[in-house]
Design an enzyme around this catalytic site. Structure first.
Site, PDB file in Angstrom:
ATOM      1  N   GLU B  29       0.837  -1.198   0.000  1.00  0.00           N
ATOM      2  CA  GLU B  29       0.000   0.000   0.000  1.00  0.00           C
ATOM      3  C   GLU B  29       0.876   1.253   0.000  1.00  0.00           C
ATOM      4  O   GLU B  29       1.745   1.390   0.856  1.00  0.00           O
ATOM      5  CB  GLU B  29      -0.914   0.005   1.226  1.00  0.00           C
ATOM      6  CG  GLU B  29      -1.925  -1.132   1.188  1.00  0.00           C
ATOM      7  CD  GLU B  29      -2.545  -1.449   2.538  1.00  0.00           C
ATOM      8  OE1 GLU B  29      -2.406  -0.646   3.479  1.00  0.00           O
ATOM      9  OE2 GLU B  29      -3.166  -2.522   2.660  1.00  0.00           O
ATOM     10  N   GLU B  60      -4.910  -6.443   2.762  1.00  0.00           N
ATOM     11  CA  GLU B  60      -3.730  -7.172   3.253  1.00  0.00           C
ATOM     12  C   GLU B  60      -3.762  -8.651   2.906  1.00  0.00           C
ATOM     13  O   GLU B  60      -2.721  -9.255   2.633  1.00  0.00           O
ATOM     14  CB  GLU B  60      -3.577  -6.988   4.765  1.00  0.00           C
ATOM     15  CG  GLU B  60      -2.898  -5.692   5.180  1.00  0.00           C
ATOM     16  CD  GLU B  60      -3.793  -4.472   5.069  1.00  0.00           C
ATOM     17  OE1 GLU B  60      -4.996  -4.634   4.816  1.00  0.00           O
ATOM     18  OE2 GLU B  60      -3.289  -3.345   5.246  1.00  0.00           O
ATOM     19  N   PHE B  83       2.086  -1.515   8.749  1.00  0.00           N
ATOM     20  CA  PHE B  83       2.406  -1.603  10.178  1.00  0.00           C
ATOM     21  C   PHE B  83       2.303  -3.077  10.573  1.00  0.00           C
ATOM     22  O   PHE B  83       1.397  -3.773  10.123  1.00  0.00           O
ATOM     23  CB  PHE B  83       1.401  -0.802  11.026  1.00  0.00           C
ATOM     24  CG  PHE B  83       1.583   0.687  10.977  1.00  0.00           C
ATOM     25  CD1 PHE B  83       1.264   1.409   9.838  1.00  0.00           C
ATOM     26  CD2 PHE B  83       2.067   1.381  12.083  1.00  0.00           C
ATOM     27  CE1 PHE B  83       1.421   2.798   9.793  1.00  0.00           C
ATOM     28  CE2 PHE B  83       2.231   2.765  12.044  1.00  0.00           C
ATOM     29  CZ  PHE B  83       1.910   3.473  10.899  1.00  0.00           C
ATOM     30  N   ASP B  85       1.209  -4.369  13.119  1.00  0.00           N
ATOM     31  CA  ASP B  85      -0.103  -4.647  13.714  1.00  0.00           C
ATOM     32  C   ASP B  85      -1.042  -5.253  12.678  1.00  0.00           C
ATOM     33  O   ASP B  85      -1.912  -6.049  13.014  1.00  0.00           O
ATOM     34  CB  ASP B  85      -0.714  -3.358  14.243  1.00  0.00           C
ATOM     35  CG  ASP B  85       0.260  -2.530  15.050  1.00  0.00           C
ATOM     36  OD1 ASP B  85       0.120  -2.472  16.278  1.00  0.00           O
ATOM     37  OD2 ASP B  85       1.202  -1.939  14.451  1.00  0.00           O
ATOM     38  N   PHE B  86      -0.887  -4.845  11.427  1.00  0.00           N
ATOM     39  CA  PHE B  86      -1.816  -5.300  10.386  1.00  0.00           C
ATOM     40  C   PHE B  86      -1.490  -6.717   9.913  1.00  0.00           C
ATOM     41  O   PHE B  86      -2.225  -7.274   9.101  1.00  0.00           O
ATOM     42  CB  PHE B  86      -1.833  -4.364   9.177  1.00  0.00           C
ATOM     43  CG  PHE B  86      -1.928  -2.898   9.491  1.00  0.00           C
ATOM     44  CD1 PHE B  86      -2.428  -2.441  10.704  1.00  0.00           C
ATOM     45  CD2 PHE B  86      -1.506  -1.950   8.570  1.00  0.00           C
ATOM     46  CE1 PHE B  86      -2.506  -1.086  10.994  1.00  0.00           C
ATOM     47  CE2 PHE B  86      -1.581  -0.599   8.835  1.00  0.00           C
ATOM     48  CZ  PHE B  86      -2.072  -0.160  10.056  1.00  0.00           C
ATOM     49  N   HIS B 129      -0.967   0.680  16.435  1.00  0.00           N
ATOM     50  CA  HIS B 129       0.075   1.043  15.476  1.00  0.00           C
ATOM     51  C   HIS B 129       1.458   1.010  16.100  1.00  0.00           C
ATOM     52  O   HIS B 129       2.372   1.682  15.620  1.00  0.00           O
ATOM     53  CB  HIS B 129      -0.172   2.445  14.903  1.00  0.00           C
ATOM     54  CG  HIS B 129      -1.229   2.493  13.850  1.00  0.00           C
ATOM     55  ND1 HIS B 129      -2.548   2.309  14.117  1.00  0.00           N
ATOM     56  CD2 HIS B 129      -1.152   2.702  12.501  1.00  0.00           C
ATOM     57  CE1 HIS B 129      -3.243   2.408  12.995  1.00  0.00           C
ATOM     58  NE2 HIS B 129      -2.420   2.640  12.007  1.00  0.00           N
TER      59      HIS B 129
HETATM   60  C1  LIG Z   1      -5.924  -2.879   7.579  1.00  0.00           C
HETATM   61  C2  LIG Z   1      -5.187  -1.594   7.449  1.00  0.00           C
HETATM   62  N1  LIG Z   1      -4.369  -1.407   6.411  1.00  0.00           N
HETATM   63  C3  LIG Z   1      -3.686  -0.275   6.269  1.00  0.00           C
HETATM   64  C4  LIG Z   1      -3.817   0.727   7.183  1.00  0.00           C
HETATM   65  C5  LIG Z   1      -3.002   2.002   7.030  1.00  0.00           C
HETATM   66  N2  LIG Z   1      -3.896   3.078   6.643  1.00  0.00           N
HETATM   67  C6  LIG Z   1      -4.402   3.909   7.547  1.00  0.00           C
HETATM   68  S1  LIG Z   1      -5.468   4.985   6.877  1.00  0.00           S
HETATM   69  C7  LIG Z   1      -5.243   4.327   5.341  1.00  0.00           C
HETATM   70  C8  LIG Z   1      -5.972   4.900   4.188  1.00  0.00           C
HETATM   71  C9  LIG Z   1      -7.434   4.740   4.367  1.00  0.00           C
HETATM   72  O1  LIG Z   1      -8.092   5.366   3.345  1.00  0.00           O
HETATM   73  P1  LIG Z   1      -9.642   5.621   3.394  1.00  0.00           P
HETATM   74  O2  LIG Z   1     -10.342   4.374   3.826  1.00  0.00           O
HETATM   75  O3  LIG Z   1     -10.036   6.183   2.106  1.00  0.00           O
HETATM   76  O4  LIG Z   1      -9.860   6.667   4.572  1.00  0.00           O
HETATM   77  P2  LIG Z   1      -9.354   8.187   4.668  1.00  0.00           P
HETATM   78  O5  LIG Z   1      -8.037   8.123   5.380  1.00  0.00           O
HETATM   79  O6  LIG Z   1      -9.282   8.736   3.305  1.00  0.00           O
HETATM   80  O7  LIG Z   1     -10.380   8.863   5.521  1.00  0.00           O
HETATM   81  C10 LIG Z   1      -4.350   3.292   5.373  1.00  0.00           C
HETATM   82  C11 LIG Z   1      -3.910   2.521   4.211  1.00  0.00           C
HETATM   83  C12 LIG Z   1      -4.663   0.502   8.270  1.00  0.00           C
HETATM   84  N3  LIG Z   1      -4.820   1.410   9.230  1.00  0.00           N
HETATM   85  N4  LIG Z   1      -5.352  -0.650   8.380  1.00  0.00           N
END
Ligand SMILES: Cc1ncc(C[n+]2csc(CCOP(=O)(O)OP(=O)(O)O)c2C)c(N)n1
Ligand SMILES: Cc1ncc(C[n+]2csc(CCOP(=O)(O)OP(=O)(O)O)c2C)c(N)n1
Ligand SMILES: [Mg+2]
Ligand SMILES: [Mg+2]
Lengths: 343, 325, 325, 343
Positions: B29, B60, B83, B85-86, B129
């Protein structure tokens, strides 16, 4: 939603045959082998020569025959714990499959995997997987690999109706669609998960096909008990994928004749439902079609005898084969052959 | 020798291997166009193109599943899980599929793949995290587990992991990204399964990993100057394979073992080391084996609480003082 | 006292609590109409109706997520994850959400829920349906972890788990389902966090869990009759909370500790016990702490290999012989 | 597929007002509070008084205002790490939210959770969750609980566009649909995940709405920058759910004005795109509408001053509040208040 129902189910017309007798005989042999194998596996289970659990695909044979026939030798198959039929259809030796079920050294996996994990890389059978849905993401990866290597291979991934409600299904389909991967996902919809009817836990009528549009894919439903219909649909999807057309999602309607696994007598199924599906046994249907297309009954009987003999022979070999040697417990965890976690 | 940051060493390690072997592909990602949220993969897309460096959806399971499918069909994928954690989100693919498939198939299927992930706490990122979960991976047979503490080790061990024919979970410490160190010029490939003695002393052995290594070292220096206590410090670097030869040799020589880990208290790698020592060199021990861990709680967010929870130099010094008393 | 099977005790424990408290609800795959694939929940649908006993789709994340959402809003759900291997599929919900939420929210959110699951090997089910993963749960702060070895304990500890205000992962051993034992009549509620000394001896302490308990006991009897070695056998029953008082007391009295676990070698609960003992009663030990585990491999399927991999009575006897030598 | 686009986006017509000035002023205050709060949070971050990471919802305010206004006090909210706006909109005290960001004892969670986990059960804010998608299954569970307890509550669950490609999304929606749960799933589609545009990794154009039919749900898209439009759509969906009509899935189109988190300057976004969205700032739009509907500029200025004062006051309180006491490290793991894993 552009749903194709019963695609490929052209009425049998011997005068205008798009499949040909040779291919049909091959498909009949594939179905026969699967059917007779499952019967034998069940017998051996009852004799306690097959331990643990097995999941028979009796009733699903046409799906395996149709797809295996449409595939190129170097195409790849991924399927579930209910995978004897696909493994045999891809050409894995009967004795290897039976030996694995019986936990013998001659098993495809040397007895270490068991019936739920049949794999024969040399036959393009990249594995049976026992956690629902997970393998769909792995199949996408194999397709990505083929795309990257430009080797023209198509991956075919079978899964059950129950798998359509698990997260991995969703992730695999989206990734495959976004990356336009050469993978054909095939749902063997046999109306049940273990003991629970799929319609009681699914938000839509067609658990796979009604999800196709969520990935920008066409919804395709096919009669999974008719090997010809399956073959037609398979050819289109596989060749489209091979030509860079991206993934496909196909829902094959079928039925398992027995319970979910050997622990399950399958009594939760209404008798009328069971009867109606038994009346549409893919083997019976296909035999009738072959006769209709002018194949002699004698030829079919000869094939039936041949297949049974092959299974008998494999049974004898597997039965007298030794169990895996004790040193295999700590072998083959790592590529160097061992299993040491320390120096 | 060039001085690199820990995060630069990641990109260098990957680039070195991608340049050498076009079977190496990379997915995750925000890793391609954005260069990774920890900026560990900056420049890879430009160097190796979009066929080899791929941004994925937030999926994931599909990421590591795809890596597995690619590995079993001739590629050598590197998957990033942003991370650590994921890892829980795709734990099934890791623990049930990737770890088991070679063994289950009697060796038919090879899985030369690396899952890289940002591990560890220390920056008030909160409980979801900041985890150190290298013990999760260590507990699953079939995974190799690596966690470097210096830029040179990052590059060398990452290269080794990519060349390894088996699945490796590679834990980068997210709060070491800006640390710097010398990295050998030219091709640099280290060996998995080798611990490093980074300080020698005769009174006790301190075993540490990743961000705990500099803390252990600092504590050892303080113990030396303030108490005259001389510690051997072992940077484990790799949990599977585990370099028990080096570790137990140090324990035998010093007669005492203290482990310093970010894992929460129960079933961490410290417990494993303690159990191994208590079984294999019991009669060489002069006193109890002592584990310094995060207490068995999720990591609190507020800085004051988080730094109490994580093992600190002070805590190491004080614990050792009590231990060797 | 009535004689029940282990599987019947599950249904009895659930029924007892559902009858008592209508906040108790139950969900899982094939648990209602079919009574569970291990037939542990037969009769519950009939007794408590489809609003309280619910068949779910194959959606492990949704199952435990739904349990969590229900628990935080006033219910006391029991979720079944059919095989403990599948905990990996919903590990994020368990390890990152359920385990952490009370702590992260400063105690605002209570999660009185139970996740029941069939754990363990011994029936040639293969590597993805035979794991012992109670150590995974033990390693995550915020989860209570229980694994009974008798029908009475199944019922009593399950009832206690359901009444507990915190999340409990309840491991039923899938190859003990047909074992029988006396279960107290009427309401039966046990206490979490209590180990049981089930045999007393002065020469060593054997700690075991679930299916390893009868094996440890049989080994102890053989050691007694064949070697005159007298073992104390502790049935741990609960890993979190851990009854260290009972365990360490036994170790202190006997001077030796042997653990017998189905966990693969690394980072199992045996390592944790060994580490605790090596730290807290080191000077009471007469010799090395010895762990008997499954080797660090996935479980092989063929019966001959599987029984070599799992700790056996023979292996326990031989190991103890070498240990006390 | 029955997709409703721009539902609720009736042209502003003061003569025929279905919302009313009082409600509008409330919604403006909610949006103002969120906006000014985010500005303050950002300032405090730059002063290093907020540590770790924060995810501002600047630009998303209309979604929070519309939904919070449509909800009953005892309805439940679940959202993501980008949840300051929703937490405030449900009525959680500013000082509690700010205190949490600053890691103070006066924080909603006593400083133990941080900005990504804001929770205030007493305000129906059941939590911000930092693992993408997971909370959607938890929200389904809360809705199941309400259904079982027949307490008439509706759960509203916010998530990002990026969450639509993760497994938990699929499982939560299917379960909610099959069980007809009273839950409204709201996608705040701001076009980006962290730094990656959602359209590059999604098989369909509308990441949430184009998946609705996979769960037998209606596809609803709304202008997420227009609080009135959001309110209208929210009312319909929430009341339908409350009346036993089952779940809804709504895609609100919006945009974050800044980067993903404080680590991100957001430079990957084309200037024209950013400008066009800034030109549709929900606060500006709403202020203009209020004026159009006859509210005096003075009244709005007074409200603006008031809100800013409230934030200033909260800032002072939080700034001088103590950090959590050290004993909190081992507190509140268990219901009895402690964290012991042994006896
Ligand atoms: C399962 C998981 N994968 C990756 C992340 C890292 N991460 C945090 S926010 C994010 C983007 C999320 O995008 P969106 O759902 O569009 O929400 P926005 O931040 O735009 O509000 C990612 C990849 C995470 N927190 N959880
Ligand atoms: C993730 C996961 N959950 C549950 C199971 C247990 N299980 C094995 S097969 C099965 C039913 C699968 O049904 P379906 O997908 O329709 O395939 P079929 O067995 O009908 O071929 C279940 C629930 C599993 N193996 N993996
Ligand atoms: Mg099925
Ligand atoms: Mg977004």
């Amino acid at each position: 939603m552009a749903k194709k129902r019963g695609s490929g189910a052209a009425p049998a017309d011997p005068a205008n045959d798009d499949i040909g007798t040779e291919t049909r005989l091959r498909m009949y042999r594939t179905q026969l082998t699967a059917r007779m194998f499952e019967k034998r596996a069940n017998d051996l289970f009852l004799q306690n020569l097959v331990k643990g659990t097995i999941h028979l695909a009796t009733g699903h044979e046409a799906v395996a025959a149709g797809f295996a026939t449409a595939m190129r030798d170097d195409d790849l198959t991924f399927c579930t714990y209910r995978g004897h039929h696909h493994t045999l259809a891809r050409g894995a030796p009967i004795v290897g499959v039976l030996g694995e079920l019986m936990g013998r050294e001659c098993g495809l996996l040397g007895g270490k995997g068991g019936s739920m994990h049949l794999t024969s890389v040399e036959h393009g059978m990249m594995g049976c997987y026992a956690i629902v849905g997970a393998h769909m993401t792995i199949a996408a990866g194999a397709a990505w690999s083929a795309q990257y290597q430009r080797n023209d291979r198509v991956t075919v991934c079978f899964f059950g109706d129950g798998a359509t409600n698990i997260g991995a299904f969703h992730e695999a389909l989206n990734l495959a669609a976004v990356w336009k991967l050469p993978v054909v996902f095939v749902c063997e919809n046999n109306l049940y998960m273990e003991y629970t009817p799929i319609h009681t836990v699914t938000a839509v009528e067609h658990p796979a096909a009604d999800r196709a549009s969520a990935y920008g894919l066409e919804a395709v439903i096919v009669d999974g008990n008719d090997a010809d219909a399956v073959l037609r649909v398979a050819r289109v999807a596989i060749e489209r994928s091979r030509d860079g057309g991206g993934p496909a999602l196909i829902e094959a309607k079928t039925y398992r004749h027995g319970g979910h696994s050997r622990a399950d007598p399958g009594t939760y199924r209404p008798k009328a439902e069971l009867d109606s599906w038994l009346a549409r046994d893919p083997l019976d249907l296909y035999r009738a079609r072959l006769l209709e297309f002018g194949v002699a009954a004698k030829a079919l009987e000869a094939m039936e005898t041949e297949v049974l003999e092959a299974i008998d022979e494999a049974t004898e070999i597997a039965r007298s084969a030794p169990p895996p040697s004790p040193d295999k417990v700590e072998a083959d965890l790592w590529a160097e052959g061992g299993a040491a976690w320390r120096n | 020798m060039a001085e690199l940051t820990y995060r630069e060493a990641v990109a260098e390690g990957i680039a070195q291997e991608m340049a050498r072997d076009d079977r190496v592909v990379f997915l995750g990602e925000d890793v391609a166009a954005a260069g990774g949220v920890f900026k560990t993969t900056v420049g890879l897309l430009e160097k190796f193109g979009p066929d080899r460096v791929k941004d994925t959806p937030i999926s994931e399971q599909a990421i590591v599943g795809a890596a597995m499918g690619a590995a079993m069909t001739g590629l050598r994928p590197i998957a990033e899980i942003m991370f650590s954690d994921f890892l829980a989100v795709c734990w099934d693919l890791i623990a049930n599929e990737i770890a088991k498939t070679r063994y289950m198939t009697g060796g038919q299927v090879s899985l030369p793949l690396v899952i890289r992930t940002a591990n560890g706490g220390g920056g008030s990122f909160g409980a979801q995290h900041s985890q150190s979960v290298e013990n999760w991976a260590m507990a699953v047979p079939g995974l190799k587990v690596v966690a470097p503490s210096t830029p040179a080790d990052v590059k060398g061990l990452l290269a080794a992991a990519i060349r390894d024919p088996d699945p490796v979970i590679f834990f980068e410490h997210k709060f070491m990204m800006a640390t710097k160190g010398d990295v050998p010029d030219g091709e640099h490939v280290d060996r998995l399964g080798t611990a490093k003695i980074i300080r020698e002393g005769s009174d006790l052995t301190i075993a540490a990993l990743a961000a705990m290594v500099p803390k252990a070292l600092e504590a050892a220096d303080r113990l030396s100057s303030e108490d005259g206590v001389q510690a051997t410090v072992v940077d484990l670097r790799s949990l599977v394979p585990l370099d028990t030869a080096t570790i137990l040799d140090a324990v035998r020589k010093t007669g005492r073992l203290v482990t310093v880990e970010e894992n929460p208290r129960l079933c961490g790698w410290g417990a494993e080391l303690a159990a191994i020592a208590a079984e294999e060199c019991f009669f060489d021990l002069d006193g109890p084996i002592v584990r310094i861990t995060t207490p068995h709680v999720p990591l609190p967010c507020a800085g004051e609480l988080e730094s109490l929870a994580l093992p600190s130099v002070d805590r190491i010094v004080e614990t050792v003082r009590k231990t060797v008393d």
